[in-house]
Design an enzyme around this catalytic site. Structure first.
Site, PDB file in Angstrom:
ATOM      1  N   TYR A 158       0.840  -1.220   0.000  1.00  0.00           N
ATOM      2  CA  TYR A 158       0.000   0.000   0.000  1.00  0.00           C
ATOM      3  C   TYR A 158       0.871   1.265   0.000  1.00  0.00           C
ATOM      4  O   TYR A 158       0.474   2.309  -0.509  1.00  0.00           O
ATOM      5  CB  TYR A 158      -0.940  -0.026   1.199  1.00  0.00           C
ATOM      6  CG  TYR A 158      -2.234   0.747   1.001  1.00  0.00           C
ATOM      7  CD1 TYR A 158      -2.995   0.592  -0.161  1.00  0.00           C
ATOM      8  CD2 TYR A 158      -2.699   1.620   1.972  1.00  0.00           C
ATOM      9  CE1 TYR A 158      -4.188   1.293  -0.338  1.00  0.00           C
ATOM     10  CE2 TYR A 158      -3.887   2.322   1.801  1.00  0.00           C
ATOM     11  CZ  TYR A 158      -4.624   2.146   0.647  1.00  0.00           C
ATOM     12  OH  TYR A 158      -5.795   2.846   0.480  1.00  0.00           O
ATOM     13  N   LYS A 165      -3.517   8.033   3.160  1.00  0.00           N
ATOM     14  CA  LYS A 165      -4.707   7.741   3.983  1.00  0.00           C
ATOM     15  C   LYS A 165      -4.495   8.193   5.433  1.00  0.00           C
ATOM     16  O   LYS A 165      -5.450   8.639   6.077  1.00  0.00           O
ATOM     17  CB  LYS A 165      -5.043   6.245   3.930  1.00  0.00           C
ATOM     18  CG  LYS A 165      -5.607   5.773   2.600  1.00  0.00           C
ATOM     19  CD  LYS A 165      -6.875   6.501   2.201  1.00  0.00           C
ATOM     20  CE  LYS A 165      -7.562   5.871   0.999  1.00  0.00           C
ATOM     21  NZ  LYS A 165      -8.612   6.742   0.443  1.00  0.00           N
TER      22      LYS A 165
HETATM   23  N1  NAD Z   1     -11.480  -0.712  -2.941  1.00  0.00           N
HETATM   24  C1  NAD Z   1     -10.945  -0.834  -1.744  1.00  0.00           C
HETATM   25  O1  NAD Z   1     -10.442  -1.890  -1.363  1.00  0.00           O
HETATM   26  C2  NAD Z   1     -10.991   0.336  -0.795  1.00  0.00           C
HETATM   27  C3  NAD Z   1     -10.862   0.101   0.589  1.00  0.00           C
HETATM   28  C4  NAD Z   1     -10.875   1.190   1.462  1.00  0.00           C
HETATM   29  C5  NAD Z   1     -11.014   2.467   0.952  1.00  0.00           C
HETATM   30  N2  NAD Z   1     -11.137   2.665  -0.406  1.00  0.00           N
HETATM   31  C6  NAD Z   1     -11.266   4.045  -0.888  1.00  0.00           C
HETATM   32  O2  NAD Z   1     -12.543   4.224  -1.463  1.00  0.00           O
HETATM   33  C7  NAD Z   1     -12.485   5.336  -2.341  1.00  0.00           C
HETATM   34  C8  NAD Z   1     -13.153   4.963  -3.650  1.00  0.00           C
HETATM   35  O3  NAD Z   1     -12.382   4.004  -4.334  1.00  0.00           O
HETATM   36  P1  NAD Z   1     -13.001   2.705  -5.018  1.00  0.00           P
HETATM   37  O4  NAD Z   1     -12.358   1.539  -4.373  1.00  0.00           O
HETATM   38  O5  NAD Z   1     -14.472   2.797  -5.081  1.00  0.00           O
HETATM   39  O6  NAD Z   1     -12.359   2.758  -6.486  1.00  0.00           O
HETATM   40  P2  NAD Z   1     -12.832   3.466  -7.846  1.00  0.00           P
HETATM   41  O7  NAD Z   1     -11.694   3.286  -8.786  1.00  0.00           O
HETATM   42  O8  NAD Z   1     -14.148   2.962  -8.265  1.00  0.00           O
HETATM   43  O9  NAD Z   1     -12.970   5.000  -7.406  1.00  0.00           O
HETATM   44  C9  NAD Z   1     -11.873   5.890  -7.323  1.00  0.00           C
HETATM   45  C10 NAD Z   1     -12.369   7.187  -7.908  1.00  0.00           C
HETATM   46  O10 NAD Z   1     -11.396   8.240  -7.766  1.00  0.00           O
HETATM   47  C11 NAD Z   1     -11.596   9.084  -8.882  1.00  0.00           C
HETATM   48  N3  NAD Z   1     -10.477  10.007  -9.081  1.00  0.00           N
HETATM   49  C12 NAD Z   1      -9.166   9.707  -9.283  1.00  0.00           C
HETATM   50  N4  NAD Z   1      -8.471  10.841  -9.476  1.00  0.00           N
HETATM   51  C13 NAD Z   1      -9.342  11.882  -9.384  1.00  0.00           C
HETATM   52  C14 NAD Z   1      -9.240  13.286  -9.504  1.00  0.00           C
HETATM   53  N5  NAD Z   1      -8.062  13.894  -9.764  1.00  0.00           N
HETATM   54  N6  NAD Z   1     -10.363  14.048  -9.343  1.00  0.00           N
HETATM   55  C15 NAD Z   1     -11.563  13.468  -9.080  1.00  0.00           C
HETATM   56  N7  NAD Z   1     -11.723  12.137  -8.961  1.00  0.00           N
HETATM   57  C16 NAD Z   1     -10.631  11.346  -9.130  1.00  0.00           C
HETATM   58  C17 NAD Z   1     -11.766   8.116 -10.045  1.00  0.00           C
HETATM   59  O11 NAD Z   1     -12.347   8.742 -11.179  1.00  0.00           O
HETATM   60  C18 NAD Z   1     -12.684   7.083  -9.415  1.00  0.00           C
HETATM   61  O12 NAD Z   1     -14.028   7.415  -9.642  1.00  0.00           O
HETATM   62  C19 NAD Z   1     -11.005   5.728  -2.446  1.00  0.00           C
HETATM   63  O13 NAD Z   1     -10.732   6.776  -1.545  1.00  0.00           O
HETATM   64  C20 NAD Z   1     -10.319   4.455  -1.994  1.00  0.00           C
HETATM   65  O14 NAD Z   1      -9.005   4.693  -1.521  1.00  0.00           O
HETATM   66  C21 NAD Z   1     -11.152   1.630  -1.281  1.00  0.00           C
END
Ligand code: NAD
Length: 259
Positions: A158, A165
């Site tokens: 990570y 984060k």
């Molecule tokens: N998937 C996991 O395992 C997980 C676990 C914990 C937290 N998260 C967090 O959840 C959140 C959503 O991620 P996800 O897993 O749904 O993946 P995802 O890829 O579906 O979503 C990530 C989003 O970030 C957007 N993004 C990236 N750069 C950007 C920018 N410059 N301006 C605006 N938007 C931008 C992308 O367009 C995308 O829609 C993130 O913060 C991620 O770190 C994910």
């Protein structure tokens, strides 16, 4: 006769960022929020026509506004663009994360500052920027919610995203501090690993998957975004009126265990 409003978020107007596929956590948030009575506005980054196509699968018609959280013009114009569709906001969801490949997958010691800066800009600082861009539309009782992955520990692969984060978790506490006097709450949901586009871009992500499958006390479904989305909805609702600066874990209980 007007239909009676019902549902956890009845009558609430929400801005939801972060939909890119129907696996996005934000997609589940938007879907459930609509089902629970909210009016939803989405923002999309980059591939707008793709986001619009995904948005058409939602149970209501939702406008999509272009937003790159690193673009100052997008941010300064956001409130105006939102008010062309809704007259204010009761909630804002930050579901955004990105780090260049050098920052992930074991590259911690070698990632250059320019790449780390991008990761922090998009994944950490943008929580504050997004909230500030929306603040003119919010009033006491409003709430903002972001997404984290437990940053109290160093995880294999990570790397700088973990640092981003940790910063986000701290920014959440500072937003709680500075927005409290306006009656606005800031909280995060700390989700376990979910197979989204962002997750798939992390080399070695399967290590998390195996670990969660083996250890989470409640078990863990890597393809079910709904538990995390439900927690986001709860934090946006009126049922956490005195909770701010908090991180709610939706990880099957993994964080509660020792080694
Ligand atoms: N998937 C996991 O395992 C997980 C676990 C914990 C937290 N998260 C967090 O959840 C959140 C959503 O991620 P996800 O897993 O749904 O993946 P995802 O890829 O579906 O979503 C990530 C989003 O970030 C957007 N993004 C990236 N750069 C950007 C920018 N410059 N301006 C605006 N938007 C931008 C992308 O367009 C995308 O829609 C993130 O913060 C991620 O770190 C994910």
């Amino acid at each position: 006769m007007e239909e009676a409003l019902s549902g956890l978020l009845a009558g609430k107007r929400l801005l939801v960022t972060g939909v890119i596929t129907d696996q996005s956590i934000a997609y589940s948030v938007a879907k459930l929020a609509i089902e629970e009575g909210a009016t939803v506005v989405l923002t999309g980054f980059g591939r707008l026509s793709l986001v619009e196509r995904i948005a058409r699968r939602l149970p209501a018609e939702v406008p999509v506004i272009e937003l790159d959280v690193t673009n100052a013009e997008h941010l300064s114009g956001l409130a105006d663009r939102v008010t062309s569709t809704v007259d204010g906001l009761d909630g804002v969801v930050h579901s955004i994360g990105f780090a260049p490949q050098s920052c992930l997958g074991g590259g911690f010691l070698d990632a250059p500052w320019e790449d780390v800066a991008t990761a922090l800009h998009v994944s950490t600082y943008s929580y504050k920027s997004l909230v500030m861009a929306c603040l003119p539309l919010m009033k006491p009782g409003g709430a903002v919610v972001g997404m984290t992955f437990d940053a109290t520990k160093a995880w294999p692969v990570y790397d700088w995203m973990g640092v981003a984060k940790a910063g986000l978790e701290s920014a959440n506490r500072y937003l709680a501090l500075h927005l409290g006097k306006r009656g606005i709450r800031s909280n995060l949901v700390s989700a376990g690993p979910l197979r989204t586009m962002a997750a798939k871009s992390i080399p070695g992500f399967e290590q998390f998957e195996e670990s969660w499958a083996q250890r989470a006390p409640l078990g863990w479904n890597l393809t079910d975004q709904e538990p995390a989305a439900r927690a986001v909805l709860a934090l946006l609702s009126d049922w956490f009126p005195a909770t701010t600066g908090e991180i709610v874990h939706v990880d099957g209980g993994y964080h509660a265990l020792g080694a």
